[in-house]
Design an enzyme around this catalytic site. Structure first.
Site, PDB file in Angstrom:
ATOM      1  N   HIS A  90       0.836  -1.203   0.000  1.00 32.91           N
ATOM      2  CA  HIS A  90       0.000   0.000   0.000  1.00 32.91           C
ATOM      3  C   HIS A  90       0.870   1.253   0.000  1.00 32.91           C
ATOM      4  O   HIS A  90       1.279   1.725   1.072  1.00 32.91           O
ATOM      5  CB  HIS A  90      -0.895   0.000   1.235  1.00 32.91           C
ATOM      6  CG  HIS A  90      -1.794  -1.193   1.324  1.00 32.91           C
ATOM      7  ND1 HIS A  90      -1.345  -2.440   1.684  1.00 32.91           N
ATOM      8  CD2 HIS A  90      -3.125  -1.314   1.093  1.00 32.91           C
ATOM      9  CE1 HIS A  90      -2.371  -3.295   1.669  1.00 32.91           C
ATOM     10  NE2 HIS A  90      -3.455  -2.634   1.309  1.00 32.91           N
ATOM     11  N   ILE A 136     -10.188   9.046   0.878  1.00 33.14           N
ATOM     12  CA  ILE A 136     -10.144   7.900  -0.037  1.00 33.14           C
ATOM     13  C   ILE A 136     -10.027   6.606   0.761  1.00 33.14           C
ATOM     14  O   ILE A 136      -9.250   6.520   1.710  1.00 33.14           O
ATOM     15  CB  ILE A 136      -8.929   8.016  -0.997  1.00 33.14           C
ATOM     16  CG1 ILE A 136      -9.098   9.188  -1.968  1.00 33.14           C
ATOM     17  CG2 ILE A 136      -8.702   6.715  -1.772  1.00 33.14           C
ATOM     18  CD1 ILE A 136     -10.177   9.038  -3.019  1.00 33.14           C
ATOM     19  N   HIS A 163      -4.116   3.377  -3.358  1.00 32.58           N
ATOM     20  CA  HIS A 163      -4.325   2.841  -1.998  1.00 32.58           C
ATOM     21  C   HIS A 163      -3.530   1.557  -1.766  1.00 32.58           C
ATOM     22  O   HIS A 163      -2.748   1.483  -0.822  1.00 32.58           O
ATOM     23  CB  HIS A 163      -5.818   2.578  -1.738  1.00 32.58           C
ATOM     24  CG  HIS A 163      -6.030   1.671  -0.570  1.00 32.58           C
ATOM     25  ND1 HIS A 163      -6.129   2.135   0.715  1.00 32.58           N
ATOM     26  CD2 HIS A 163      -6.098   0.314  -0.480  1.00 32.58           C
ATOM     27  CE1 HIS A 163      -6.262   1.113   1.542  1.00 32.58           C
ATOM     28  NE2 HIS A 163      -6.245  -0.004   0.841  1.00 32.58           N
ATOM     29  N   GLU A 185     -17.164  -3.969  24.975  1.00 35.35           N
ATOM     30  CA  GLU A 185     -16.336  -5.170  25.103  1.00 35.35           C
ATOM     31  C   GLU A 185     -15.128  -5.118  24.166  1.00 35.35           C
ATOM     32  O   GLU A 185     -14.011  -5.496  24.526  1.00 35.35           O
ATOM     33  CB  GLU A 185     -17.159  -6.431  24.807  1.00 35.35           C
ATOM     34  CG  GLU A 185     -18.296  -6.698  25.787  1.00 35.35           C
ATOM     35  CD  GLU A 185     -19.557  -5.895  25.489  1.00 35.35           C
ATOM     36  OE1 GLU A 185     -19.602  -5.197  24.446  1.00 35.35           O
ATOM     37  OE2 GLU A 185     -20.502  -5.961  26.289  1.00 35.35           O
ATOM     38  N   HIS A 241     -27.907 -15.081  25.938  1.00 35.35           N
ATOM     39  CA  HIS A 241     -26.803 -14.907  26.875  1.00 35.35           C
ATOM     40  C   HIS A 241     -26.055 -16.208  27.175  1.00 35.35           C
ATOM     41  O   HIS A 241     -25.070 -16.192  27.901  1.00 35.35           O
ATOM     42  CB  HIS A 241     -27.322 -14.336  28.198  1.00 35.35           C
ATOM     43  CG  HIS A 241     -27.700 -12.891  28.136  1.00 35.35           C
ATOM     44  ND1 HIS A 241     -28.506 -12.375  27.142  1.00 35.35           N
ATOM     45  CD2 HIS A 241     -27.372 -11.846  28.940  1.00 35.35           C
ATOM     46  CE1 HIS A 241     -28.662 -11.074  27.348  1.00 35.35           C
ATOM     47  NE2 HIS A 241     -27.982 -10.728  28.422  1.00 35.35           N
TER      48      HIS A 241
HETATM   49  C1  LIG Z   1     -11.251  -4.640   9.997  1.00 35.13           C
HETATM   50  C2  LIG Z   1     -10.735  -4.431   8.605  1.00 35.13           C
HETATM   51  N1  LIG Z   1     -11.610  -4.409   7.581  1.00 35.13           N
HETATM   52  C3  LIG Z   1     -11.159  -4.280   6.315  1.00 35.13           C
HETATM   53  C4  LIG Z   1      -9.843  -4.158   6.051  1.00 35.13           C
HETATM   54  C5  LIG Z   1      -9.347  -4.074   4.618  1.00 35.13           C
HETATM   55  N2  LIG Z   1      -8.871  -2.704   4.341  1.00 35.13           N
HETATM   56  C6  LIG Z   1      -7.592  -2.385   4.412  1.00 35.13           C
HETATM   57  S1  LIG Z   1      -7.301  -0.762   4.117  1.00 35.13           S
HETATM   58  C7  LIG Z   1      -8.939  -0.478   3.836  1.00 35.13           C
HETATM   59  C8  LIG Z   1      -9.420   0.893   3.483  1.00 35.13           C
HETATM   60  C9  LIG Z   1      -8.937   1.878   4.465  1.00 35.13           C
HETATM   61  O1  LIG Z   1      -9.154   3.169   4.028  1.00 35.13           O
HETATM   62  P1  LIG Z   1      -8.337   4.338   4.677  1.00 35.13           P
HETATM   63  O2  LIG Z   1      -8.247   4.148   6.127  1.00 35.13           O
HETATM   64  O3  LIG Z   1      -8.931   5.597   4.191  1.00 35.13           O
HETATM   65  O4  LIG Z   1      -6.879   4.142   4.130  1.00 35.13           O
HETATM   66  P2  LIG Z   1      -6.213   4.812   2.853  1.00 35.13           P
HETATM   67  O5  LIG Z   1      -7.053   4.432   1.661  1.00 35.13           O
HETATM   68  O6  LIG Z   1      -6.221   6.258   3.098  1.00 35.13           O
HETATM   69  O7  LIG Z   1      -4.868   4.207   2.785  1.00 35.13           O
HETATM   70  C10 LIG Z   1      -9.673  -1.646   4.007  1.00 35.13           C
HETATM   71  C11 LIG Z   1     -11.140  -1.723   3.836  1.00 35.13           C
HETATM   72  C12 LIG Z   1      -8.963  -4.181   7.154  1.00 35.13           C
HETATM   73  N3  LIG Z   1      -7.652  -4.079   7.004  1.00 35.13           N
HETATM   74  N4  LIG Z   1      -9.441  -4.280   8.410  1.00 35.13           N
END
Ligand SMILES: Cc1ncc(C[n+]2csc(CCOP(=O)(O)OP(=O)(O)O)c2C)c(N)n1
Length: 663
Positions: free
Chosen positions: A29, A188, A260, A409, A471
């Protein structure tokens, strides 16, 4: 070179290391490291207190990259500032098997990685615990020894995750003013603009929970520095919304979701070199820039020297206690205290719920181990997590030892991990076992990281009664046992509860879950043994009178039922032994000989647990008799429910006899 030029080139060093490493790995990334390079440069050159040569220095500022997918940002920083674990070869081996530079930052892979991040929002949750641990230790050891900030870099994804709400509300409530979250506000995420799915006014959301909120241009070093300066002076935790462009410097892809999570491609990287005026080859940092980074790190480390001086003149006892705690070593005297307590139990033979006997054990432990920090997600009276030594921690008052986490939690579990990672405290926190589902992502990460966080999960079966199937955990024991490096303890009486607590505390690299009953259980271990029998995971509690025809394995509340079934079977002429199984995982660690002896060769094997069968075939084989649950529970009294679901001594004895008749 002007200051601004120098800053730009230092930030570009991060950008090109990231671009080139992702390109070479052909995965990763680049967008976040490129977009956040300016923020990181300001933070690491002007604010962060750290020493690459002494990365575990206790009073360092913590930096948490909550948006773990941007791992190359952290790896670049660790390389540039001179952490010895992250060499240029490690950067070149980004994402390769066996390298320290894993896809997402993994705690333990390299010094300087404060926590494992990747599941979005977890780092934010951890940081609340780190900031809380800092305040707790500050209250005990004073400003001279403990006085640092916790900085977090979080993305849109971290802020969209539900855990962010739990984390920020807790931090706001507790007024953790040394927690500073920088939000990479680039609009983004993977699918495209954030507006596809979210239009939250994040500043208003944080402000509503008592945060100080600031905004800045995330590419303007002075604005970033000004915001950080103001954040540090705040009496509340701070969110800085830093407006950035994802993939800053990539001529055609910046500002789009194309940067990204995929390599930029050779042409785009070449064009970025033109745009940013960077002519160094991949993985080469111009010496003046590398020097500038190393000098910045040297400056950042100067604070350590003055801290060392303060430590050297600190009261000897205080210093020894601080150092012991930070090493994660338990105080002397615990084993003796547990032994005395077990002797007393053997005499008293209390008939209490294991949630109560957990509290009784904690009363002994908390008196000797001052670093335990208790808590509960609003079920204190049910989880029995509070003892006479643990008064509540309140906003601005961190001198006590109990956290009311609220009905959070997930936030609790992530914060506990952060406390453990910070060091100097041992957190334990409770909820109902059924709601371990709400905490599970953080519990899994505790296991992955190999840290001692202790989860107290009460109301561990249909035995909780009238609250009904919403529960009543059914699959939860199996689900938690499925997590690698996680010990699930299910004690059967007060002695086992004490032993399980002792084991949980004495295992620094494995988190534990204690599954505890609501209902009273009789004392089963009525003779004192110096040895901790739960250590074996499974042990023979009652021998067969003669060569065993039946072995009954059971855990927790069902061990009592197993003993009653044994009595019936033996009265009917079938020698029967009972094996108590407080921890599957510990049993697996025993020698082959021990395991074979415990499993035994009785022709009929029975297991009893008020949960699903999954996992028990290990003890009874696929043809063994399982007495437990096959579906969800029901609302009713405990007596009705055990009879209704056929989890009784009569049912177990009858099934065993029917099987014996067929032999
Ligand atoms: C709990 C979780 N759900 C989904 C993902 C997959 N994922 C990785 S980055 C991302 C998007 C994140 O967007 P942002 O925080 O805006 O990061 P940027 O695009 O700016 O790098 C997703 C959905 C993950 N890593 N963790």
């Amino acid at each position: 070179m002007s200051n601004r030029e120098k800053h730009d080139r230092m930030a570009n060093a991060i950008r090109f290391l990231s671009m080139d490493a992702v390109e070479k790995a052909n995965s990763g990334h680049p967008g976040l490291p490129m977009g956040c390079a300016d923020i990181a440069t300001v933070l690491f050159t002007r604010f962060l207190k750290y020493d690459p040569k002494n990365p575990h220095w206790p009073d360092r500022d913590r930096f948490v990259l909550s948006a773990g997918h941007g791992s190359m940002l952290l790896y670049s920083l660790l390389y540039l500032t001179g952490y010895e674990d992250i060499t240029i070869d490690q950067i070149k081996n980004f994402r390769q098997l066996g390298s320290r530079t894993a896809g997402h930052p993994e705690y333990g892979h390299a010094a300087g990685i404060e926590t494992t991040t990747g599941p979005l929002g977890q780092g934010l949750g951890n940081s609340v615990g780190m900031a809380l641990a800092e305040r707790i230790l500050n209250a005990k050891f004073g400003d001279d020894l403990v006085d640092h900030y916790t900085y977090v870099l979080a993305g849109d994804g971290c802020l969209m995750e539900g855990i962010s709400q739990e984390a920020l509300a807790l931090a706001g409530h507790l007024q953790l003013n040394k927690l500073i979250v920088i939000w990479d506000h680039n609009n983004i995420s993977i699918d495209g603009p954030v507006s596809l799915a979210d239009n939250t006014d994040q500043l208003a959301r944080f402000a509503a929970s008592g945060w100080n909120t600031l905004a800045c241009d995330g590419h303007d070093p002075d604005q970033i520095a000004d915001a950080l300066e103001r954040a540090r002076g705040s009496n509340r935790p701070t969110l800085i919304a830093a407006k950035t462009t994802i993939g800053f410097g990539a001529p055609t892809k910046a500002g789009t979701n194309k940067v990204h999570g995929s390599p930029l491609g050779a042409a785009e990287i070449a064009a970025a070199r033109q745009t940013l005026g960077w002519d160094a080859a991949p993985f080469e940092i111009p010496s003046d820039i590398l020097d500038a980074w190393r000098v910045a790190a040297l400056n950042a480390s100067k604070k350590r020297a003055s801290w060392e001086k303060r430590l050297a003149v600190a009261d000897a006892e205080l210093r020894a206690e601080f150092e012991r705690r930070m090493r994660g070593e338990l105080p002397g005297g615990l084993d003796a205290a547990i032994a005395d307590y077990k002797k007393k139990l053997a005499v008293d033979k209390p008939k209490v719920a294991t949630r109560k006997s957990s509290e009784m054990a904690l009363e002994v432990i908390n008196g000797i181990v001052p670093e335990t920090i208790g808590g509960s997600a609003d079920l204190t009276g049910s989880n029995n997590t509070k003892t006479s030594q643990t008064k509540e921690i309140a906003p601005g008052d961190y001198g006590n030892r109990y956290v009311h986490y609220g009905i959070r939690e997930h936030g609790m579990a992530a914060a506990m991990n952060g406390m453990t990672l910070h060091g100097g405290v041992i957190p334990y926190g409770g909820t109902f076992l059924c709601f371990s589902d709400y905490a599970r992502p953080a519990m899994r990460l505790a296991s992955l990281m190999g840290i001692r966080t202790i989860f107290v999960m009460t109301h561990d079966s249909i035995g909780l009664g009238e609250d009904g199937p919403t529960h009543q955990p059914v699959e939860h024991l199996a689900a938690l046992r499925a997590i690698p490096n996680h010990t699930v303890f299910r004690p059967a009486d007060a002695t086992e509860a004490a032993e399980c607590w002792q084991l949980a505390l004495e295992t620094p690299k494995t988190p534990s879950t204690l599954a505890l009953t609501r209902q009273n259980l009789p004392a089963l271990r009525t003779e004192y043994t110096e040895e901790n029998l739960c250590r074996y995971g499974a042990y023979e509690l009652a021998k067969a009178d003669g060569k065993a025809a039946v072995t009954i394995f059971a855990s927790g509340s069902e061990v009592e039922i197993a003993l009653a079934a044994r009595a019936t079977l033996q009265a009917h002429g079938h020698p029967t032994r009972v094996v108590s199984v407080p921890a599957f995982e510990l049993f697996e660690q025993q020698s082959a000989g021990y395991k074979a002896a415990i499993l035994g060769d009785a022709p009929v094997k029975v297991a009893i647990e008020a949960g699903i069968r999954l996992g028990w075939d290990r003890f009874i084989g696929t043809d063994g008799i399982f007495i437990g649950m096959t579906g969800f529970g029901a609302s009713g009294t405990i007596e009705q429910l055990y009879a209704h679901f056929g989890i009784t001594a009569e049912a177990a004895a009858k099934a065993a006899e029917a099987r014996l008749a067929k032999q």
